[in-house]
Design a protein around this motif. Structure first.
Motif, PDB file in Angstrom:
ATOM      1  N   ASP A 105       5.736   7.151  -1.836  1.00  0.00           N
ATOM      2  CA  ASP A 105       4.921   6.838  -0.656  1.00  0.00           C
ATOM      3  C   ASP A 105       4.727   8.077   0.219  1.00  0.00           C
ATOM      4  O   ASP A 105       3.627   8.336   0.714  1.00  0.00           O
ATOM      5  N   ALA A 106       5.808   8.839   0.412  1.00  0.00           N
ATOM      6  CA  ALA A 106       5.726  10.034   1.239  1.00  0.00           C
ATOM      7  C   ALA A 106       4.779  11.065   0.627  1.00  0.00           C
ATOM      8  O   ALA A 106       3.965  11.680   1.327  1.00  0.00           O
ATOM      9  N   LYS A 145      14.523   2.372  -5.100  1.00  0.00           N
ATOM     10  CA  LYS A 145      14.097   2.378  -3.695  1.00  0.00           C
ATOM     11  C   LYS A 145      13.798   3.806  -3.234  1.00  0.00           C
ATOM     12  O   LYS A 145      12.793   4.060  -2.544  1.00  0.00           O
ATOM     13  N   ASP A 159      10.521   4.956  -4.808  1.00  0.00           N
ATOM     14  CA  ASP A 159       9.371   4.339  -4.134  1.00  0.00           C
ATOM     15  C   ASP A 159       9.093   5.021  -2.794  1.00  0.00           C
ATOM     16  O   ASP A 159       7.937   5.288  -2.447  1.00  0.00           O
ATOM     17  N   SER A 160      10.161   5.301  -2.067  1.00  0.00           N
ATOM     18  CA  SER A 160      10.016   5.954  -0.771  1.00  0.00           C
ATOM     19  C   SER A 160       9.431   7.363  -0.940  1.00  0.00           C
ATOM     20  O   SER A 160       8.533   7.768  -0.193  1.00  0.00           O
TER      21      SER A 160
END
Length: 71
Positions: free
Chosen positions: A19-20, A12, A15-16
């Motif tokens: 994305d950032a 998680k 993934d975060s």
């Protein structure tokens, strides 16, 4: 926390972070054409005739240029 929980939390977080980073890179990439367009606009702005060197204004046109102007 179990091993599976740790893997899920790491996934998680990855993934975060992905994305950032993608959002940052996209914003930076979209900003470049805007900055280039602004720079081109500044470069293309012609100086007013009053700011141009007088030796250019006093220069005679050659025959080729006068022919175009008279045609």
């Amino acid at each position: 926390m179990t091993g599976a929980d740790a893997v899920a939390a790491a996934t998680k977080a990855a993934d975060s972070a992905r994305d950032a980073v993608a959002e940052f890179l996209l914003a930076a990439r979209l900003k470049q054409p805007r900055e280039q367009a602004v720079a081109r606009t500044r470069q293309a702005a012609a100086a007013p005739w009053t700011d141009r060197p007088p030796e250019l204004a006093a220069r005679l046109l050659d025959d080729d240029a006068t022919g175009v102007l008279l045609a």
